[in-house]
Design an enzyme around this catalytic site. Structure first.
Site, PDB file in Angstrom:
ATOM      1  CE1 TYR A 128      11.854  24.204  25.380  1.00 47.46           C
ATOM      2  CE2 TYR A 128      10.065  22.919  23.894  1.00 47.46           C
ATOM      3  CZ  TYR A 128      11.421  23.243  24.151  1.00 47.46           C
ATOM      4  OH  TYR A 128      12.561  22.582  23.130  1.00 47.46           O
ATOM      5  CE  LYS A 180      25.431  21.645  32.055  1.00 48.16           C
ATOM      6  NZ  LYS A 180      26.007  21.384  31.931  1.00 48.16           N
ATOM      7  CG  ASP A 214      26.508  18.549  29.156  1.00 39.41           C
ATOM      8  OD1 ASP A 214      26.136  17.820  30.059  1.00 39.41           O
ATOM      9  OD2 ASP A 214      27.634  19.555  29.495  1.00 39.41           O
ATOM     10  CG  ASP A 238      11.359  19.329  21.681  1.00 41.52           C
ATOM     11  OD1 ASP A 238      11.564  18.827  20.916  1.00 41.52           O
ATOM     12  OD2 ASP A 238      11.769  20.949  21.808  1.00 41.52           O
ATOM     13  CG  ASP A 242      14.917  15.969  17.004  1.00 39.89           C
ATOM     14  OD1 ASP A 242      13.046  15.989  17.652  1.00 39.89           O
ATOM     15  OD2 ASP A 242      14.489  16.428  15.639  1.00 39.89           O
TER      16      ASP A 242
HETATM   17 MG    MG Z   1      11.257  18.805  18.709  1.00 37.90          MG
END
Ligand code: MG
Ligand code: NAI
Length: 343
Positions: A128, A180, A214, A238, A242
């Site tokens: 980010y 990862k 994953d 992030d 969710d």
């Molecule tokens: Mg988000």
């Protein structure tokens, strides 16, 4: 933190874009009924600010947060592709809000029951930082897209230590580091290695294991109860937060805090939900729970507990629910029912 309960605490209030003003109005009304000790300084950011003042992050808003060091923020719309840089990311950078804490707790029993997971996301590094550029080839100016991620050992150590300290303070027993490192060996390998170093200091108090992102995403669907806390790099945090919201009934029930050395900003996990904005049907519970985290941050755990209990009673005993939870209550109707429970 010891707070004089008789004095008001100055705090910045950013209603935000889309459903932001609706859920923020409901939240402020409920906080008043609760007797929350905040003195709001209302400021604008996002599309609303861009339209009003030509700047999506006006200096007045930054100055307010610099002064209060505390904010409740509605979601901010960020154009995809071109357009201005995310104001959320700019706020996190401006106030060094390096820790994003996103708890997922079952309030409405649904597909899953008894979920209680806290995700800690590194909030200012990783992919980010978005150092991006295009390489033109021939007459295509966007023939190749390049993005560089960045993790620092200092940043990894800071967020790992934050997560372990959080675990100790909140009686959590295990932290799963999500990475990862098999593919992004440097970027997420450093994150994993540094977390392992920090974990050694907490041996016997907080356990640590790790998952490749994953596999972790799949395990969260198959058996979420195996997880206590997740410690994630910025992008993975992030995405997985969710997913966690999905485990407890959706984005309408997911709050988050952004904690740094210079300020703390509380918000819902969800965005500005343009598809339902202005219709008065948004679920204000994420924003209300974010206000609950803010109350805990200023040492008013008593008020936070009352707020959470009243939210659960309104949803479950009074069965007042917004559309996203299968009900037909408007945002305002939910707020009114909650206020009845609070008074
Ligand atoms: Mg988000
Ligand atoms: P979103 O989270 O706004 O919406 C996803 C879906 O969830 C939509 O169908 C929406 O109606 C529903 N939803 C979200 N919150 C809800 C609520 N409180 N009650 C009922 N339903 C709700 O994600 P989307 O559509 O991808 O993003 C919209 C905008 O929000 C984008 O510009 C994005 O950049 C921004 N965004 C801002 C965030 C922030 O300010 N922290 C976080 C995430 C996205």
């Amino acid at each position: 933190m010891n707070i004089d309960t008789t004095s008001l605490i100055p705090a910045t209030l950013i209603p935000g874009d889309g459903i932001g003003p609706e859920i923020t109005a409901a939240t402020v009304k409920a906080l008043e009924a609760l007797g929350a000790p905040f003195e709001w300084d209302v400021q604008q950011a996002g599309m609303t600010a861009l339209e009003q003042s030509g700047d999506p992050l006006p200096e007045a808003t930054l100055a307010s947060i610099r002064r209060t060091k505390l904010a409740l923020k509605g979601p901010l719309t960020t154009p995809s592709g071109g357009g201005f840089r995310s104001v959320n990311v700019r706020l996190r950078e401006a106030f060094k809000l390096y820790a994003n804490v996103r708890p997922a707790l079952t309030i409405v029993p649904g597909r899953y029951e008894d979920i209680d997971i806290v995700l800690v996301r590194e909030n200012i590094e990783g992919l980010y930082v978005a150092h991006e550029h295009y390489i033109p080839i021939g007459d295509d100016p966007h023939a190749v897209a390049i993005s560089t991620g960045m993790n620092t050992r200092e940043g990894c150590r800071r967020i790992a230590r934050f997560a372990f300290e959080y675990a100790v303070k909140h009686g959590r027993r295990k932290i799963t580091v999500v990475h990862k490192a098999n593919i992004l060996k440097a970027l997420t390998g450093l994150f994993l290695d540094t977390a392992r170093d920090v974990a050694r200091e907490y041996e016997g108090r907080v356990a640590m294991d790790d998952r490749i992102v994953d596999a972790c995403a799949m395990q969260l669907v198959l058996n979420p109860w195996q997880f206590d806390m997740l410690l994630c790099t910025n992008l993975f945090g992030d995405i997985l937060s969710d997913e966690l919201a999905g485990l407890v009934g959706g984005l309408g029930l997911a709050p988050g805090s952004n904690i740094g050395e210079e300020a703390a900003i509380f918000e819902a996990v969800h965005g500005s939900a343009p598809d339902i904005a202005g219709k008065g049907v948004a679920n204000p519970v994420s924003q209300l729970l974010a206000a609950g985290l803010m109350l805990e941050h200023v040492g008013r755990d008593d008020l936070a507990a009352r707020l959470k209990t009243a939210i659960a009673q309104t949803l479950n005993e009074d069965a007042v629910r917004t559309r996203d939870l299968g009900g037909d209550a408007s945002t305002e109707r939910f707020a009114d029912a909650l206020i009845e429970r609070l008074s």
